[in-house]
Design a protein around this motif. Structure first.
Motif, mmCIF file in Angstrom:
data_model
loop_
_atom_site.group_PDB
_atom_site.id
_atom_site.type_symbol
_atom_site.label_atom_id
_atom_site.label_comp_id
_atom_site.label_asym_id
_atom_site.label_seq_id
_atom_site.Cartn_x
_atom_site.Cartn_y
_atom_site.Cartn_z
ATOM 1 N N ILE A 43 38.268 26.454 44.991
ATOM 2 C CA ILE A 43 38.122 27.864 45.366
ATOM 3 C C ILE A 43 38.802 28.751 44.323
ATOM 4 O O ILE A 43 38.248 29.760 43.880
ATOM 5 N N GLY A 44 40.006 28.341 43.907
ATOM 6 C CA GLY A 44 40.744 29.112 42.918
ATOM 7 C C GLY A 44 40.022 29.180 41.585
ATOM 8 O O GLY A 44 39.955 30.243 40.954
ATOM 9 N N PHE A 46 36.796 28.838 41.042
ATOM 10 C CA PHE A 46 35.591 29.659 41.177
ATOM 11 C C PHE A 46 35.938 31.150 41.126
ATOM 12 O O PHE A 46 35.304 31.925 40.398
ATOM 13 N N CYS A 47 36.949 31.535 41.896
ATOM 14 C CA CYS A 47 37.340 32.952 41.941
ATOM 15 C C CYS A 47 37.861 33.426 40.584
ATOM 16 O O CYS A 47 37.512 34.504 40.104
ATOM 17 N N MET A 48 38.724 32.611 39.947
ATOM 18 C CA MET A 48 39.265 32.973 38.640
ATOM 19 C C MET A 48 38.155 32.995 37.589
ATOM 20 O O MET A 48 38.172 33.819 36.665
ATOM 21 N N MET A 50 35.056 33.823 38.104
ATOM 22 C CA MET A 50 34.311 35.076 38.285
ATOM 23 C C MET A 50 35.052 36.237 37.622
ATOM 24 O O MET A 50 34.429 37.104 36.995
ATOM 25 N N LEU A 51 36.386 36.233 37.725
ATOM 26 C CA LEU A 51 37.175 37.293 37.108
ATOM 27 C C LEU A 51 37.141 37.207 35.577
ATOM 28 O O LEU A 51 37.231 38.222 34.887
ATOM 29 N N VAL A 215 41.928 31.269 48.642
ATOM 30 C CA VAL A 215 41.677 32.657 48.240
ATOM 31 C C VAL A 215 42.969 33.447 48.087
ATOM 32 O O VAL A 215 43.222 34.089 47.057
ATOM 33 N N THR A 219 44.357 32.130 44.461
ATOM 34 C CA THR A 219 43.730 33.110 43.575
ATOM 35 C C THR A 219 44.564 34.387 43.448
ATOM 36 O O THR A 219 44.923 34.815 42.347
#
Length: 290
Positions: A43-44, A46-48, A50-51, A215, A219
């Motif tokens: 999850i981390g 994926f989120c990072m 995207m950033l 999340v 993240t």
């Protein structure tokens, strides 16, 4: 002003991480340790990702290497922490993790030959004393969970040290993405060796705990930590991040109904005193501190 915002950011991180001890304890009821690790960092990452999506195309070998080293330290810290949590209480796990603060200057000495002052040594001895009060069982033996948690503190100490070392030369978005991606890959390898690849029988509270860990606790927190350490030196960052143990214990008592004992209070106060002594001992006016 940015330094004040950085301090507030780190305090926010410690509050969220304090809740993370409870979330990990809940997730462990229906998920295996490496399942939690893999999902958390997946999850981390994926989120990072995207950033950092606009910067990934220009990533360099140096950024990949630095991110991998940082992610390896992060993985070792969390792996030993969450496995150790199976054999000790959430509150003890939180406070023993906090001993990473007094380890940071000694890591700097070993790697960069930076001077370790007498008060830093005193702080380390006092921290070990506090850890002993919390961890030593009858017969002066240390439980498996306590030993693993002390090992995790070393991993987190390296993570704090390396973040301060890399944050001024590596793009934050890339550094965080590579850190999470590396930790995710290592967690997947650990998952394969554990034999618990299939995710079945996971409770709704377990999935909610994973969302919080992935999340919010991963993240959001590591984004804040990396940003804040651009304006707050590593020594001050370490002492502020040690508040994670305090919030971890508070949430454990409130949400998990853990019993508050005189041994817990004495050990906790001793470790916090050691953290304070250590912060004073190697804090310097210039930017050469660890």
């Amino acid at each position: 002003m940015k330094k004040i915002l950085g301090i507030l950011g780190l305090v926010t991180v410690t509050i969220i991480w304090g809740g993370g001890f409870v979330a990990s304890d809940i997730a462990l009821q229906t998920l295996a340790p490496f399942q939690i690790m893999f999902l958390r960092f997946l999850i981390g990452a994926f989120c990072m990702g995207m950033l950092a999506r606009k910067e990934i195309k220009t990533i360099t070998k140096d950024e990949i290497l630095c991110g991998f080293l940082l992610g390896s330290a992060l993985f070792s810290g969390f792996a030993l922490q969450i496995v150790g949590l199976q054999y000790t209480t959430a509150s003890k796990n939180a406070f023993l993790t906090a001993t990473n603060v007094v380890m940071v200057p000694f890591i700097a000495f070993l790697l960069e030959r930076k001077k370790v002052e007498l008060k830093s040594v005193a702080g380390a001895i006092l921290a070990l004393t506090g850890a002993g009060i919390l961890s030593l069982q009858s017969g002066f033996s240390i439980g498996l969970g306590d030993s693993l948690t002390l090992g995790c503190a070393i991993g987190f100490a390296f993570q704090i040290y390396l973040t301060g070392k890399y944050v001024h030369r590596i793009r934050p978005a890339i550094l965080n993405f590579m850190q999470m991606l590396s930790a995710c890959i290592l967690s997947f390898i650990g998952l394969l060796f554990s034999g618990r690849i299939v995710f079945e029988g996971v409770s709704s509270s377990g999935w909610l705990a994973m969302l919080y860990l992935g999340v919010v606790s991963t993240t959001v927190c590591y984004f804040l930590q990396t940003w804040a350490q651009k304006y707050v030196d590593e020594t001050k960052s370490a002492i502020i991040l040690s508040l994670e143990a305090v919030f971890g214990t508070v949430f454990s008592v409130i949400l998990l109904q853990e019993e508050v004992t005189s041994r817990m209070i004495l050990g906790s106060v001793t470790i916090l005193l050691a953290v304070m002594i250590s912060e004073v001992s190697f804090k310097k006016k210039d930017s050469s501190s660890v």
